[in-house]
Motif scaffolding. Structure first.
Motif, mmCIF file in Angstrom:
data_model
loop_
_atom_site.group_PDB
_atom_site.id
_atom_site.type_symbol
_atom_site.label_atom_id
_atom_site.label_comp_id
_atom_site.label_asym_id
_atom_site.label_seq_id
_atom_site.Cartn_x
_atom_site.Cartn_y
_atom_site.Cartn_z
ATOM 1 N N ASN A 127 0.820 -1.209 0.000
ATOM 2 C CA ASN A 127 0.000 0.000 0.000
ATOM 3 C C ASN A 127 0.858 1.263 0.000
ATOM 4 O OD1 ASN A 127 -2.490 1.324 -0.124
ATOM 5 N ND2 ASN A 127 -2.570 1.576 2.107
ATOM 6 N N ARG A 128 1.995 1.186 -0.703
ATOM 7 C CA ARG A 128 2.928 2.299 -0.801
ATOM 8 C C ARG A 128 3.561 2.307 -2.185
ATOM 9 N NH1 ARG A 128 2.966 1.001 4.497
ATOM 10 N NH2 ARG A 128 3.385 2.654 6.034
ATOM 11 N N SER A 129 4.102 3.446 -2.574
ATOM 12 C CA SER A 129 4.892 3.498 -3.793
ATOM 13 C C SER A 129 6.235 2.831 -3.544
ATOM 14 C CB SER A 129 5.107 4.954 -4.221
ATOM 15 O OG SER A 129 5.958 5.612 -3.282
ATOM 16 N N VAL A 130 6.990 2.607 -4.615
ATOM 17 C CA VAL A 130 8.324 2.035 -4.457
ATOM 18 C C VAL A 130 9.179 2.936 -3.574
ATOM 19 C CG1 VAL A 130 10.467 1.468 -5.663
ATOM 20 C CG2 VAL A 130 8.273 0.712 -6.604
ATOM 21 N N ALA A 131 9.160 4.239 -3.848
ATOM 22 C CA ALA A 131 9.974 5.175 -3.057
ATOM 23 C C ALA A 131 9.548 5.177 -1.590
ATOM 24 C CB ALA A 131 9.862 6.579 -3.647
ATOM 25 N N GLU A 132 8.244 5.138 -1.353
ATOM 26 C CA GLU A 132 7.747 5.128 0.033
ATOM 27 C C GLU A 132 8.124 3.842 0.749
ATOM 28 O OE1 GLU A 132 3.775 7.939 -0.623
ATOM 29 O OE2 GLU A 132 3.653 5.751 -0.859
ATOM 30 N N SER A 133 8.135 2.731 0.017
ATOM 31 C CA SER A 133 8.501 1.462 0.651
ATOM 32 C C SER A 133 9.981 1.444 1.016
ATOM 33 C CB SER A 133 8.148 0.281 -0.255
ATOM 34 O OG SER A 133 8.892 0.301 -1.451
ATOM 35 N N VAL A 134 10.833 1.974 0.142
ATOM 36 C CA VAL A 134 12.257 2.057 0.465
ATOM 37 C C VAL A 134 12.465 2.936 1.687
ATOM 38 C CG1 VAL A 134 14.520 2.824 -0.341
ATOM 39 C CG2 VAL A 134 12.982 1.608 -1.907
ATOM 40 N N GLN A 135 11.732 4.037 1.745
ATOM 41 C CA GLN A 135 11.817 4.927 2.903
ATOM 42 C C GLN A 135 11.375 4.209 4.173
ATOM 43 O OE1 GLN A 135 9.327 8.419 2.604
ATOM 44 N NE2 GLN A 135 10.523 9.553 4.112
ATOM 45 N N MET A 136 10.351 3.373 4.076
ATOM 46 C CA MET A 136 9.873 2.618 5.221
ATOM 47 C C MET A 136 10.903 1.584 5.671
ATOM 48 S SD MET A 136 6.426 0.256 5.536
ATOM 49 C CE MET A 136 6.972 -0.902 4.273
ATOM 50 N N PHE A 137 11.605 0.976 4.691
ATOM 51 C CA PHE A 137 12.577 -0.058 5.041
ATOM 52 C C PHE A 137 13.859 0.506 5.648
ATOM 53 C CE2 PHE A 137 10.655 -2.644 1.351
ATOM 54 C CZ PHE A 137 9.761 -3.263 2.198
ATOM 55 N N ALA A 138 14.177 1.758 5.366
ATOM 56 C CA ALA A 138 15.464 2.321 5.798
ATOM 57 C C ALA A 138 15.702 2.176 7.302
ATOM 58 C CB ALA A 138 15.581 3.777 5.364
ATOM 59 N N PRO A 139 14.770 2.592 8.164
ATOM 60 C CA PRO A 139 15.027 2.409 9.597
ATOM 61 C C PRO A 139 14.988 0.955 10.037
ATOM 62 C CG PRO A 139 12.826 3.319 9.243
ATOM 63 C CD PRO A 139 13.524 3.348 7.924
ATOM 64 N N VAL A 140 14.221 0.132 9.330
ATOM 65 C CA VAL A 140 14.182 -1.303 9.659
ATOM 66 C C VAL A 140 15.567 -1.913 9.453
ATOM 67 C CG1 VAL A 140 13.176 -3.535 9.051
ATOM 68 C CG2 VAL A 140 11.747 -1.477 9.035
ATOM 69 N N VAL A 141 16.142 -1.642 8.283
ATOM 70 C CA VAL A 141 17.465 -2.186 7.961
ATOM 71 C C VAL A 141 18.518 -1.641 8.919
ATOM 72 C CG1 VAL A 141 19.266 -2.301 6.213
ATOM 73 C CG2 VAL A 141 16.868 -2.562 5.542
ATOM 74 N N GLN A 142 18.494 -0.343 9.155
ATOM 75 C CA GLN A 142 19.512 0.260 10.008
ATOM 76 C C GLN A 142 19.439 -0.268 11.431
ATOM 77 O OE1 GLN A 142 22.004 2.410 8.806
ATOM 78 N NE2 GLN A 142 22.826 1.640 10.755
ATOM 79 N N ARG A 143 18.240 -0.360 11.974
ATOM 80 C CA ARG A 143 18.086 -0.872 13.343
ATOM 81 C C ARG A 143 18.510 -2.342 13.433
ATOM 82 N NH1 ARG A 143 12.379 -0.383 15.388
ATOM 83 N NH2 ARG A 143 13.373 -1.526 17.100
ATOM 84 N N ALA A 144 18.174 -3.113 12.414
ATOM 85 C CA ALA A 144 18.572 -4.525 12.426
ATOM 86 C C ALA A 144 20.086 -4.647 12.390
ATOM 87 C CB ALA A 144 17.935 -5.252 11.248
ATOM 88 N N LEU A 145 20.724 -3.886 11.498
ATOM 89 C CA LEU A 145 22.183 -3.929 11.402
ATOM 90 C C LEU A 145 22.837 -3.445 12.687
ATOM 91 C CD1 LEU A 145 22.636 -2.551 7.770
ATOM 92 C CD2 LEU A 145 22.932 -4.925 8.521
ATOM 93 N N ASP A 146 22.292 -2.389 13.270
ATOM 94 C CA ASP A 146 22.843 -1.860 14.520
ATOM 95 C C ASP A 146 22.770 -2.900 15.639
ATOM 96 O OD1 ASP A 146 23.394 0.525 13.301
ATOM 97 O OD2 ASP A 146 21.667 1.597 14.136
ATOM 98 N N GLY A 147 21.756 -3.765 15.555
ATOM 99 C CA GLY A 147 21.606 -4.818 16.560
ATOM 100 C C GLY A 147 22.375 -6.088 16.239
ATOM 101 N N GLY A 148 23.180 -6.043 15.187
ATOM 102 C CA GLY A 148 23.994 -7.204 14.837
ATOM 103 C C GLY A 148 23.283 -8.252 14.011
ATOM 104 N N ALA A 149 22.114 -7.934 13.462
ATOM 105 C CA ALA A 149 21.365 -8.898 12.665
ATOM 106 C C ALA A 149 21.831 -8.884 11.204
ATOM 107 C CB ALA A 149 19.872 -8.611 12.734
ATOM 108 N N TRP A 150 21.641 -9.986 10.537
ATOM 109 C CA TRP A 150 21.888 -10.129 9.100
ATOM 110 C C TRP A 150 20.611 -9.716 8.372
ATOM 111 C CZ3 TRP A 150 19.585 -13.286 5.372
ATOM 112 C CH2 TRP A 150 20.312 -13.498 4.189
ATOM 113 N N VAL A 151 20.759 -9.004 7.230
ATOM 114 C CA VAL A 151 19.579 -8.470 6.539
ATOM 115 C C VAL A 151 19.599 -8.842 5.066
ATOM 116 C CG1 VAL A 151 18.242 -6.407 5.989
ATOM 117 C CG2 VAL A 151 19.526 -6.517 8.149
ATOM 118 N N ARG A 152 18.477 -9.375 4.617
ATOM 119 C CA ARG A 152 18.284 -9.686 3.194
ATOM 120 C C ARG A 152 17.246 -8.741 2.618
ATOM 121 N NH1 ARG A 152 16.066 -15.048 -0.106
ATOM 122 N NH2 ARG A 152 18.256 -15.517 -0.433
ATOM 123 N N ALA A 153 17.430 -8.342 1.355
ATOM 124 C CA ALA A 153 16.436 -7.552 0.628
ATOM 125 C C ALA A 153 15.858 -8.388 -0.503
ATOM 126 C CB ALA A 153 17.070 -6.282 0.065
#
Length: 313
Positions: A127-153
């Motif tokens: 329910n988002r544009s491509v740009a909006e979805s990337v914007q939504m994922f940005a903090p998800v990826v950063q927080r996961a990486l900051d917590g030492g998690a592995w991230v797949r796209a």
């Protein structure tokens, strides 16, 4: 006439010594089932996959239950799996920060986000544009990486879209680059509706490589709608891709794309890899047994050709 239990081994020049099978059966395989599979059955499914030698198993998705009712028991599944459900080889899908919060609360150490190469599917799925979805994922990826998690796209609709038709390669590469620029460890390019062919695979991998996303960072995820999944996968492996998504029994689909049918069957992939002498770590007989068992739970035969040949079903 007897059926061989293993193929003859005939290596091909240029093929790798080993491929990692990224098993998606418990998540992508079950998310499109018409009825909700009991969580105890899901947990047993995962245990059987691990016992069969599959090391990377994507377990579930932390999406709201109203979106995908079949996966609304993510926390309960991880509770049942205990230590077997954690670690960087037990990824889960997270759609947003709330999904990430739920996953981290359960000790998850590997997550995946699921983007789209097309605007139509981004709207249908998120329910988002491509740009909006990337914007939504940005903090998800950063927080996961900051917590030492592995991230797949994941990037879906890389080869064709049911609303938009053929998807330009440059458009796919642009979306893939945007997601990988967030810091993701691995990219999985998906043929969600199964329309890709080997030449298209070559062209996309060339373009990704040219954009700085090499085969060492790339996985492939093919659906078998037109019977092309194995051919496309082996094309990618021959081009240097070393991580291949597959679903035991060939289960799978997409609840937001009706034309998406089952994934590449893990057993079909293993038969091909065995024939090439490529190591993968999985026990084909155990996988076939698991697929026959799961087919009984679902009340229908497994789509996998190898399962049907070896089980006589």
């Amino acid at each position: 006439m007897s059926t061989p239990s293993l193929p003859m081994t005939e290596p091909l020049p240029g093929m790798p010594d080993r491929v990692t099978i990224y098993e998606v059966g418990p998540r992508d395989g079950l998310q499109n089932e018409k009825t909700v599979v009991p969580v105890e059955v899901k947990a047993e499914f995962v245990r059987r996959l691990l016992a069969a030698g599959l090391q990377t198993v994507e377990l579930t998705s932390f999406v709201p239950q109203r979106w995908v009712p079949q996966l609304g028991d993510a926390e309960e599944l991880l509770d049942l799996l205990g230590a077997a459900g954690t670690g960087q080889q037990r990824p889960v899908l997270v759609p947003n920060e709330r999904g990430l919060d739920r996953a981290l609360e359960k000790g998850v150490r590997a997550v995946a986000v699921f983007g789209s190469a097309t605007e139509s599917f981004a709207r249908a799925n998120l329910n988002r544009s491509v740009a909006e979805s990337v914007q939504m994922f940005a903090p998800v990826v950063q927080r996961a990486l900051d917590g030492g998690a592995w991230v797949r796209a994941y990037v879906s609709m890389c080869f064709g879209d049911p609303w938009e038709g053929p998807v330009p390669v440059a458009q796919v590469v642009d979306v893939c680059s945007r997601l990988m620029d967030l810091g993701c460890d691995q990219l999985s390019v998906g043929d969600t509706i199964g329309v890709g062919t080997p030449g298209h695979v070559h062209r996309l991998l060339d373009a990704l490589d040219g954009a700085g996303i090499g085969p060492d960072q790339t996985a492939v995820h093919f659906h078998d709608t037109y019977g092309q999944a194995l051919a496309n996968t082996m094309t990618a492996v021959g081009r240097g891709v070393r991580v291949v998504d597959a679903s035991t029994g060939g289960l799978g689909g997409c609840p937001y794309a009706r034309s998406a049918t089952g994934n590449l069957a893990t057993e079909d992939l293993v038969w091909a890899l065995d024939g090439l002498g490529i190591e993968h770590g999985a026990d084909l007989a155990a996988l076939v047994e698991t697929s026959v068992w799961m087919a009984e739970q679902l009340g229908r035969p497994a789509p996998s050709r190898v399962v049907r040949a070896l089980s006589g079903s």
